[in-house]
Design a protein around this motif. Structure first.
Motif, short mmCIF file in Angstrom:
data_model
loop_
_atom_site.label_atom_id
_atom_site.label_comp_id
_atom_site.label_asym_id
_atom_site.label_seq_id
_atom_site.Cartn_x
_atom_site.Cartn_y
_atom_site.Cartn_z
N ALA A 32 28.62 -32.87 -0.75
CA ALA A 32 28.17 -31.48 -0.53
C ALA A 32 27.30 -30.95 -1.67
CB ALA A 32 29.39 -30.59 -0.33
N ASN A 111 27.97 -35.47 4.12
CA ASN A 111 27.59 -34.13 4.57
C ASN A 111 27.37 -34.08 6.07
OD1 ASN A 111 27.73 -33.52 1.88
ND2 ASN A 111 25.52 -33.66 1.54
N HIS A 128 30.97 -38.46 7.95
CA HIS A 128 31.87 -37.41 8.43
C HIS A 128 31.29 -36.63 9.61
CE1 HIS A 128 33.91 -37.47 4.21
NE2 HIS A 128 34.37 -38.41 5.01
N VAL A 176 34.11 -35.14 11.51
CA VAL A 176 35.39 -35.86 11.36
C VAL A 176 36.35 -34.93 10.64
CG1 VAL A 176 36.56 -37.86 10.37
CG2 VAL A 176 34.19 -38.07 11.18
N GLY A 204 26.66 -35.52 -6.21
CA GLY A 204 27.26 -34.29 -5.69
C GLY A 204 28.49 -34.49 -4.86
N SER A 206 32.87 -34.81 -5.12
CA SER A 206 34.05 -34.70 -6.00
C SER A 206 34.83 -36.01 -5.98
CB SER A 206 34.94 -33.55 -5.51
OG SER A 206 35.28 -33.76 -4.15
N GLY A 207 34.47 -36.92 -5.08
CA GLY A 207 35.14 -38.24 -5.04
C GLY A 207 36.62 -38.13 -4.73
N VAL A 209 37.84 -37.38 -1.35
CA VAL A 209 38.18 -37.56 0.07
C VAL A 209 38.00 -39.02 0.48
CG1 VAL A 209 37.57 -36.89 2.42
CG2 VAL A 209 37.65 -35.17 0.62
N ASN A 230 26.22 -35.41 -11.26
CA ASN A 230 27.14 -34.31 -10.95
C ASN A 230 27.24 -33.45 -12.20
OD1 ASN A 230 29.44 -32.69 -10.32
ND2 ASN A 230 30.05 -34.21 -8.81
C1 BV8 Z 1 41.43 -40.56 7.66
C2 BV8 Z 1 33.83 -33.01 7.76
C3 BV8 Z 1 42.99 -41.88 8.84
C4 BV8 Z 1 34.41 -31.70 8.17
C5 BV8 Z 1 35.25 -33.86 5.94
C6 BV8 Z 1 43.57 -42.67 1.67
C7 BV8 Z 1 42.91 -43.39 2.67
C8 BV8 Z 1 42.54 -42.78 3.87
C9 BV8 Z 1 42.81 -41.42 4.08
C10 BV8 Z 1 43.45 -40.70 3.10
C11 BV8 Z 1 43.84 -41.32 1.90
N1 BV8 Z 1 44.44 -40.37 1.15
C12 BV8 Z 1 44.45 -39.21 1.82
C13 BV8 Z 1 43.88 -39.37 3.01
C14 BV8 Z 1 43.71 -38.33 4.01
C15 BV8 Z 1 42.39 -37.58 3.89
C16 BV8 Z 1 41.98 -37.32 2.48
O1 BV8 Z 1 41.19 -38.05 1.90
N2 BV8 Z 1 42.51 -36.26 1.90
C17 BV8 Z 1 42.15 -35.91 0.55
C18 BV8 Z 1 41.95 -34.41 0.45
C19 BV8 Z 1 43.22 -36.42 -0.38
N3 BV8 Z 1 41.34 -38.32 4.57
C20 BV8 Z 1 41.20 -38.14 5.89
O2 BV8 Z 1 41.92 -37.43 6.57
C21 BV8 Z 1 40.08 -38.91 6.56
N4 BV8 Z 1 40.59 -39.53 7.74
O3 BV8 Z 1 41.65 -41.14 6.66
O4 BV8 Z 1 41.98 -40.87 8.86
C22 BV8 Z 1 43.04 -42.41 10.20
C23 BV8 Z 1 42.75 -43.74 10.38
C24 BV8 Z 1 42.83 -44.27 11.68
C25 BV8 Z 1 43.19 -43.44 12.76
C26 BV8 Z 1 43.45 -42.08 12.54
C27 BV8 Z 1 43.38 -41.55 11.26
C28 BV8 Z 1 38.98 -37.97 7.05
C29 BV8 Z 1 38.29 -37.33 5.91
C30 BV8 Z 1 37.06 -36.56 6.41
C31 BV8 Z 1 37.35 -35.07 6.43
N5 BV8 Z 1 36.13 -34.33 6.79
N6 BV8 Z 1 34.13 -33.25 6.35
C32 BV8 Z 1 33.70 -30.53 7.53
O5 BV8 Z 1 32.70 -30.72 6.80
O6 BV8 Z 1 34.17 -29.41 7.78
S1 BV8 Z 1 35.48 -34.10 4.30
C33 BV8 Z 1 34.86 -32.82 3.36
O7 BV8 Z 1 35.18 -33.14 2.02
C34 BV8 Z 1 33.37 -32.69 3.28
O8 BV8 Z 1 32.68 -33.00 4.42
C35 BV8 Z 1 32.95 -33.66 2.23
O9 BV8 Z 1 32.39 -34.75 2.84
C36 BV8 Z 1 34.23 -34.10 1.63
C37 BV8 Z 1 34.20 -34.28 0.17
O10 BV8 Z 1 33.72 -33.15 -0.37
P1 BV8 Z 1 32.41 -33.30 -1.30
O11 BV8 Z 1 31.27 -33.69 -0.47
O12 BV8 Z 1 32.74 -34.16 -2.46
O13 BV8 Z 1 32.27 -31.82 -1.69
P2 BV8 Z 1 33.19 -31.03 -2.70
O14 BV8 Z 1 33.02 -29.59 -2.39
O15 BV8 Z 1 34.55 -31.62 -2.74
O16 BV8 Z 1 32.53 -31.37 -4.12
C38 BV8 Z 1 31.19 -31.01 -4.36
C39 BV8 Z 1 30.78 -31.74 -5.62
O17 BV8 Z 1 29.42 -31.42 -5.88
C40 BV8 Z 1 31.56 -31.31 -6.85
O18 BV8 Z 1 31.92 -32.47 -7.59
C41 BV8 Z 1 30.56 -30.46 -7.64
O19 BV8 Z 1 30.75 -30.60 -9.04
C42 BV8 Z 1 29.26 -31.07 -7.24
N7 BV8 Z 1 28.11 -30.17 -7.29
C43 BV8 Z 1 28.08 -28.82 -7.12
N8 BV8 Z 1 26.80 -28.38 -7.21
C44 BV8 Z 1 26.02 -29.47 -7.42
C45 BV8 Z 1 26.84 -30.60 -7.47
N9 BV8 Z 1 26.35 -31.84 -7.65
C46 BV8 Z 1 25.02 -31.98 -7.81
N10 BV8 Z 1 24.16 -30.93 -7.78
C47 BV8 Z 1 24.62 -29.67 -7.60
N11 BV8 Z 1 23.77 -28.64 -7.56
#
Ligand code: BV8
Length: 257
Positions: A32, A111, A128, A176, A204, A206-207, A209, A230
Protein backbone atom coordinates in the motif's frame (compact mmCIF):
# COMPACT_ATOMS: atom_id res chain seq x y z
CA UNK A 1 41.41 1.44 1.89
CA UNK A 2 38.95 0.56 4.70
CA UNK A 3 40.61 -0.37 8.03
CA UNK A 4 39.64 -3.93 9.13
CA UNK A 5 38.02 -2.70 12.35
CA UNK A 6 35.88 -0.15 10.48
CA UNK A 7 32.07 -0.71 10.37
CA UNK A 8 31.12 -1.81 6.82
CA UNK A 9 29.51 1.11 4.99
CA UNK A 10 25.70 0.54 4.78
CA UNK A 11 24.76 -0.15 1.17
CA UNK A 12 22.98 2.78 -0.43
CA UNK A 13 21.15 4.12 -3.46
CA UNK A 14 24.23 3.71 -5.66
CA UNK A 15 24.61 0.04 -4.69
CA UNK A 16 20.89 -0.55 -5.28
CA UNK A 17 20.99 1.09 -8.73
CA UNK A 18 24.05 -1.03 -9.61
CA UNK A 19 22.32 -4.28 -8.51
CA UNK A 20 19.25 -3.37 -10.58
CA UNK A 21 21.37 -2.35 -13.59
CA UNK A 22 23.17 -5.72 -13.60
CA UNK A 23 20.02 -7.82 -12.97
CA UNK A 24 18.73 -10.30 -15.54
CA UNK A 25 15.30 -10.77 -13.89
CA UNK A 26 13.87 -8.18 -11.49
CA UNK A 27 10.78 -8.69 -9.35
CA UNK A 28 9.10 -5.54 -7.99
CA UNK A 29 6.92 -6.45 -4.97
CA UNK A 30 4.68 -3.62 -3.78
CA UNK A 31 2.34 -2.84 -0.89
CA UNK A 32 0.00 0.00 0.00
CA UNK A 33 2.92 2.39 0.62
CA UNK A 34 3.60 2.82 -3.12
CA UNK A 35 0.12 4.34 -3.56
CA UNK A 36 0.34 6.58 -0.47
CA UNK A 37 1.84 9.55 -2.40
CA UNK A 38 -1.04 9.31 -4.88
CA UNK A 39 -3.38 10.03 -1.97
CA UNK A 40 -4.55 6.45 -1.34
CA UNK A 41 -4.36 5.82 2.42
CA UNK A 42 -2.25 2.76 3.25
CA UNK A 43 -4.11 -0.33 4.39
CA UNK A 44 -3.47 0.33 8.02
CA UNK A 45 -4.49 3.97 7.50
CA UNK A 46 -7.29 3.03 5.08
CA UNK A 47 -9.79 3.79 7.79
CA UNK A 48 -9.54 7.55 7.81
CA UNK A 49 -12.36 9.90 8.68
CA UNK A 50 -15.62 8.16 9.57
CA UNK A 51 -14.08 4.75 8.81
CA UNK A 52 -11.54 5.32 11.59
CA UNK A 53 -13.93 3.71 14.10
CA UNK A 54 -13.41 0.35 12.31
CA UNK A 55 -10.44 -2.01 12.20
CA UNK A 56 -9.36 -2.74 8.59
CA UNK A 57 -8.54 -6.31 9.45
CA UNK A 58 -12.01 -6.85 10.88
CA UNK A 59 -13.77 -5.11 7.98
CA UNK A 60 -11.77 -6.97 5.27
CA UNK A 61 -13.35 -10.36 6.13
CA UNK A 62 -16.19 -12.57 4.81
CA UNK A 63 -17.75 -12.42 8.28
CA UNK A 64 -18.02 -8.61 8.18
CA UNK A 65 -19.67 -8.79 4.74
CA UNK A 66 -22.04 -11.50 5.99
CA UNK A 67 -22.96 -9.40 9.00
CA UNK A 68 -23.37 -6.00 7.30
CA UNK A 69 -22.97 -6.16 3.50
CA UNK A 70 -23.88 -2.48 3.07
CA UNK A 71 -21.14 -1.32 5.48
CA UNK A 72 -18.43 -3.42 3.78
CA UNK A 73 -19.63 -2.66 0.24
CA UNK A 74 -19.78 1.07 1.17
CA UNK A 75 -16.15 0.97 2.37
CA UNK A 76 -14.94 -0.67 -0.85
CA UNK A 77 -17.01 1.65 -3.03
CA UNK A 78 -15.50 4.63 -1.21
CA UNK A 79 -11.98 3.13 -1.76
CA UNK A 80 -12.70 2.25 -5.40
CA UNK A 81 -13.92 5.74 -6.25
CA UNK A 82 -11.00 7.29 -4.40
CA UNK A 83 -8.59 5.10 -6.42
CA UNK A 84 -10.34 6.22 -9.64
CA UNK A 85 -9.98 9.89 -8.70
CA UNK A 86 -6.21 9.83 -7.96
CA UNK A 87 -3.27 9.40 -10.34
CA UNK A 88 -0.18 7.16 -10.40
CA UNK A 89 2.76 8.85 -8.63
CA UNK A 90 6.48 8.99 -9.60
CA UNK A 91 6.98 5.68 -7.81
CA UNK A 92 4.50 3.83 -10.06
CA UNK A 93 5.93 5.61 -13.14
CA UNK A 94 9.50 4.61 -12.20
CA UNK A 95 8.44 0.95 -11.88
CA UNK A 96 6.90 1.14 -15.36
CA UNK A 97 10.17 2.61 -16.71
CA UNK A 98 12.22 -0.19 -15.09
CA UNK A 99 10.65 -2.66 -17.51
CA UNK A 100 12.47 -0.88 -20.36
CA UNK A 101 15.84 -1.56 -18.66
CA UNK A 102 15.60 -5.04 -17.11
CA UNK A 103 15.60 -7.90 -19.63
CA UNK A 104 12.80 -9.45 -17.53
CA UNK A 105 10.64 -7.61 -14.96
CA UNK A 106 7.69 -8.96 -12.96
CA UNK A 107 5.41 -6.70 -10.90
CA UNK A 108 3.74 -8.44 -7.93
CA UNK A 109 1.40 -6.22 -5.95
CA UNK A 110 -0.62 -6.67 -2.76
CA UNK A 111 -2.59 -3.57 -3.73
CA UNK A 112 -6.15 -3.65 -4.99
CA UNK A 113 -5.92 -0.35 -6.90
CA UNK A 114 -5.00 -0.12 -10.62
CA UNK A 115 -2.27 2.53 -10.35
CA UNK A 116 0.54 0.27 -11.64
CA UNK A 117 -1.46 -0.45 -14.78
CA UNK A 118 -2.38 3.22 -15.23
CA UNK A 119 1.34 4.12 -14.89
CA UNK A 120 2.10 1.81 -17.83
CA UNK A 121 3.23 -1.43 -16.15
CA UNK A 122 1.98 -4.22 -18.40
CA UNK A 123 1.88 -7.59 -16.61
CA UNK A 124 0.89 -6.88 -12.99
CA UNK A 125 0.05 -9.82 -10.70
CA UNK A 126 -2.51 -8.87 -8.03
CA UNK A 127 -2.01 -11.17 -5.04
CA UNK A 128 -4.98 -9.73 -3.12
CA UNK A 129 -7.40 -9.12 -5.98
CA UNK A 130 -8.74 -5.83 -7.28
CA UNK A 131 -11.29 -3.13 -6.46
CA UNK A 132 -12.27 -3.30 -10.14
CA UNK A 133 -13.36 -6.95 -10.34
CA UNK A 134 -16.60 -7.28 -8.35
CA UNK A 135 -18.25 -10.71 -8.41
CA UNK A 136 -21.29 -12.52 -7.09
CA UNK A 137 -20.71 -13.82 -3.55
CA UNK A 138 -22.94 -16.83 -4.39
CA UNK A 139 -22.36 -17.95 -8.00
CA UNK A 140 -18.95 -16.13 -8.28
CA UNK A 141 -19.80 -14.77 -11.76
CA UNK A 142 -18.09 -11.45 -12.59
CA UNK A 143 -20.34 -8.40 -12.15
CA UNK A 144 -20.23 -4.97 -13.76
CA UNK A 145 -18.75 -2.10 -11.83
CA UNK A 146 -21.48 0.18 -10.46
CA UNK A 147 -21.86 3.39 -12.46
CA UNK A 148 -19.48 5.82 -10.72
CA UNK A 149 -21.52 8.75 -11.91
CA UNK A 150 -23.95 7.84 -9.15
CA UNK A 151 -23.69 9.72 -5.90
CA UNK A 152 -20.19 9.24 -4.40
CA UNK A 153 -20.43 7.12 -1.26
CA UNK A 154 -19.46 9.53 1.48
CA UNK A 155 -16.78 8.58 3.89
CA UNK A 156 -18.41 6.12 6.30
CA UNK A 157 -21.73 5.74 4.44
CA UNK A 158 -23.28 2.27 4.09
CA UNK A 159 -24.16 1.38 0.48
CA UNK A 160 -26.28 -1.75 -0.13
CA UNK A 161 -24.44 -4.00 -2.62
CA UNK A 162 -26.19 -4.73 -5.95
CA UNK A 163 -27.78 -8.16 -6.59
CA UNK A 164 -26.41 -10.66 -9.08
CA UNK A 165 -28.34 -10.64 -12.37
CA UNK A 166 -28.00 -14.43 -12.66
CA UNK A 167 -28.82 -15.80 -9.20
CA UNK A 168 -29.89 -12.85 -7.09
CA UNK A 169 -26.90 -13.36 -4.76
CA UNK A 170 -25.10 -10.26 -3.41
CA UNK A 171 -22.25 -8.68 -5.37
CA UNK A 172 -19.00 -8.49 -3.34
CA UNK A 173 -15.65 -6.74 -3.94
CA UNK A 174 -13.17 -8.82 -5.99
CA UNK A 175 -10.53 -8.68 -3.26
CA UNK A 176 -9.01 -11.42 -1.06
CA UNK A 177 -10.29 -11.04 2.48
CA UNK A 178 -8.51 -12.24 5.62
CA UNK A 179 -9.16 -15.96 5.98
CA UNK A 180 -9.60 -16.38 2.21
CA UNK A 181 -7.10 -18.15 -0.03
CA UNK A 182 -5.09 -16.08 -2.47
CA UNK A 183 -5.77 -16.78 -6.17
CA UNK A 184 -3.78 -20.00 -6.83
CA UNK A 185 -2.51 -18.80 -10.21
CA UNK A 186 -1.24 -15.49 -8.80
CA UNK A 187 0.44 -17.18 -5.85
CA UNK A 188 2.16 -19.74 -8.08
CA UNK A 189 3.34 -17.05 -10.52
CA UNK A 190 4.69 -15.05 -7.58
CA UNK A 191 6.54 -18.06 -6.15
CA UNK A 192 8.12 -18.87 -9.55
CA UNK A 193 9.17 -15.22 -10.08
CA UNK A 194 10.60 -14.88 -6.54
CA UNK A 195 12.57 -18.12 -6.76
CA UNK A 196 14.09 -17.34 -10.17
CA UNK A 197 14.81 -13.59 -10.01
CA UNK A 198 18.22 -12.16 -9.16
CA UNK A 199 16.93 -8.91 -7.62
CA UNK A 200 13.67 -8.38 -5.70
CA UNK A 201 12.74 -4.74 -5.00
CA UNK A 202 10.14 -4.57 -2.19
CA UNK A 203 8.37 -1.20 -1.90
CA UNK A 204 5.91 0.15 0.68
CA UNK A 205 4.85 -2.97 2.52
CA UNK A 206 4.78 -3.62 6.24
CA UNK A 207 5.64 -7.26 5.49
CA UNK A 208 3.01 -8.40 8.00
CA UNK A 209 0.41 -10.16 5.86
CA UNK A 210 0.93 -13.76 4.81
CA UNK A 211 1.46 -15.64 2.59
CA UNK A 212 2.39 -12.52 0.48
CA UNK A 213 4.98 -11.43 3.06
CA UNK A 214 6.82 -14.70 2.36
CA UNK A 215 7.68 -13.55 -1.20
CA UNK A 216 10.76 -11.39 -0.37
CA UNK A 217 11.97 -14.07 2.06
CA UNK A 218 11.61 -16.73 -0.64
CA UNK A 219 13.61 -14.62 -3.09
CA UNK A 220 16.41 -14.16 -0.53
CA UNK A 221 16.45 -17.92 0.19
CA UNK A 222 16.98 -18.55 -3.53
CA UNK A 223 19.93 -16.14 -3.55
CA UNK A 224 18.30 -12.98 -4.92
CA UNK A 225 19.47 -9.59 -3.65
CA UNK A 226 16.52 -7.95 -1.86
CA UNK A 227 16.31 -4.14 -1.95
CA UNK A 228 13.71 -2.53 0.37
CA UNK A 229 12.20 0.96 -0.05
CA UNK A 230 10.21 2.08 3.01
CA UNK A 231 10.44 5.21 5.21
CA UNK A 232 9.96 2.96 8.25
CA UNK A 233 11.79 -0.15 9.48
CA UNK A 234 9.87 -3.39 8.80
CA UNK A 235 10.31 -7.12 9.60
CA UNK A 236 11.87 -7.33 6.10
CA UNK A 237 14.90 -5.20 7.14
CA UNK A 238 17.07 -8.25 7.98
CA UNK A 239 16.08 -9.92 4.68
CA UNK A 240 17.14 -6.91 2.59
CA UNK A 241 20.69 -6.53 1.31
CA UNK A 242 19.95 -2.80 0.84
CA UNK A 243 17.48 -0.84 2.99
CA UNK A 244 16.59 2.54 1.47
CA UNK A 245 14.73 4.59 4.10
CA UNK A 246 12.68 6.91 1.94
CA UNK A 247 9.37 7.12 0.13
CA UNK A 248 8.49 5.41 -3.15
CA UNK A 249 8.03 8.63 -5.14
CA UNK A 250 11.39 10.00 -3.89
CA UNK A 251 13.57 6.87 -4.10
CA UNK A 252 12.32 4.86 -7.09
CA UNK A 253 12.98 7.51 -9.78
CA UNK A 254 16.59 7.69 -8.51
CA UNK A 255 16.96 3.94 -9.10
CA UNK A 256 16.01 4.14 -12.76
CA UNK A 257 18.46 6.04 -14.93
C1 BV8 B 1 -4.91 -16.89 3.98
C2 BV8 B 1 -7.24 -7.12 0.29
C3 BV8 B 1 -5.53 -19.15 4.27
C4 BV8 B 1 -8.41 -6.55 1.03
C5 BV8 B 1 -5.65 -7.87 2.00
C6 BV8 B 1 0.58 -17.51 7.79
C7 BV8 B 1 0.31 -18.07 6.54
C8 BV8 B 1 -0.91 -17.84 5.89
C9 BV8 B 1 -1.86 -17.00 6.48
C10 BV8 B 1 -1.61 -16.43 7.70
C11 BV8 B 1 -0.40 -16.69 8.36
N1 BV8 B 1 -0.43 -16.00 9.52
C12 BV8 B 1 -1.60 -15.34 9.62
C13 BV8 B 1 -2.35 -15.59 8.54
C14 BV8 B 1 -3.68 -15.06 8.30
C15 BV8 B 1 -3.67 -13.74 7.53
C16 BV8 B 1 -2.57 -12.82 7.94
O1 BV8 B 1 -1.52 -12.77 7.30
N2 BV8 B 1 -2.79 -12.08 9.00
C17 BV8 B 1 -1.80 -11.13 9.44
C18 BV8 B 1 -2.47 -9.83 9.84
C19 BV8 B 1 -1.02 -11.76 10.57
N3 BV8 B 1 -3.58 -14.01 6.10
C20 BV8 B 1 -4.72 -14.27 5.44
O2 BV8 B 1 -5.81 -14.34 5.96
C21 BV8 B 1 -4.58 -14.52 3.95
N4 BV8 B 1 -5.32 -15.69 3.62
O3 BV8 B 1 -3.84 -17.10 4.43
O4 BV8 B 1 -5.85 -17.85 3.78
C22 BV8 B 1 -6.36 -20.08 3.50
C23 BV8 B 1 -5.73 -21.02 2.72
C24 BV8 B 1 -6.52 -21.93 2.02
C25 BV8 B 1 -7.93 -21.87 2.09
C26 BV8 B 1 -8.54 -20.87 2.87
C27 BV8 B 1 -7.76 -19.97 3.58
C28 BV8 B 1 -5.22 -13.39 3.15
C29 BV8 B 1 -4.48 -12.12 3.33
C30 BV8 B 1 -5.01 -11.06 2.35
C31 BV8 B 1 -5.88 -10.07 3.09
N5 BV8 B 1 -6.29 -8.99 2.17
N6 BV8 B 1 -6.04 -6.95 1.10
C32 BV8 B 1 -8.35 -5.05 1.13
O5 BV8 B 1 -7.42 -4.41 0.59
O6 BV8 B 1 -9.26 -4.51 1.79
S1 BV8 B 1 -4.24 -7.58 2.87
C33 BV8 B 1 -4.01 -5.93 3.23
O7 BV8 B 1 -2.83 -5.86 4.00
C34 BV8 B 1 -3.67 -5.02 2.09
O8 BV8 B 1 -4.26 -5.31 0.90
C35 BV8 B 1 -2.20 -5.17 1.91
O9 BV8 B 1 -1.97 -5.94 0.79
C36 BV8 B 1 -1.78 -5.98 3.08
C37 BV8 B 1 -0.49 -5.57 3.66
O10 BV8 B 1 -0.54 -4.26 3.91
P1 BV8 B 1 0.61 -3.36 3.22
O11 BV8 B 1 0.40 -3.35 1.76
O12 BV8 B 1 1.93 -3.78 3.73
O13 BV8 B 1 0.15 -1.99 3.78
P2 BV8 B 1 0.34 -1.50 5.27
O14 BV8 B 1 -0.64 -0.41 5.47
O15 BV8 B 1 0.37 -2.66 6.20
O16 BV8 B 1 1.83 -0.91 5.27
C38 BV8 B 1 2.15 0.15 4.41
C39 BV8 B 1 3.66 0.26 4.41
O17 BV8 B 1 4.02 1.30 3.52
C40 BV8 B 1 4.25 0.62 5.76
O18 BV8 B 1 5.38 -0.20 6.00
C41 BV8 B 1 4.67 2.08 5.59
O19 BV8 B 1 5.83 2.37 6.34
C42 BV8 B 1 4.97 2.15 4.14
N7 BV8 B 1 4.80 3.47 3.52
C43 BV8 B 1 3.95 4.45 3.88
N8 BV8 B 1 4.09 5.50 3.03
C44 BV8 B 1 5.03 5.15 2.11
C45 BV8 B 1 5.48 3.86 2.42
N9 BV8 B 1 6.41 3.22 1.68
C46 BV8 B 1 6.92 3.87 0.62
N10 BV8 B 1 6.54 5.12 0.25
C47 BV8 B 1 5.60 5.78 0.98
N11 BV8 B 1 5.23 7.01 0.62
Amino acid sequence: MRRLDEEPRPMDLHDAAKLLGQARHVVVFTGAGISAESGVPTFRDALTGLWSRFDAQALATPQAFEEDPALVWGWYEWRRQLAQRVRPNHGHLAVARMAAHAPELTVLTQNVDDLHERAGSSSVTHLHGSLFAPRCATCTRAAELPDSAEEQPDDGRRVPPPHCRYCDGLIRPGVVWFGEALPQEALEAAAVAASTCDVLLTVGTSGLVYPAAEIPRLAARYGAAVIQVNPQPTPLDPVARVNLHGTAAEVLPALVS
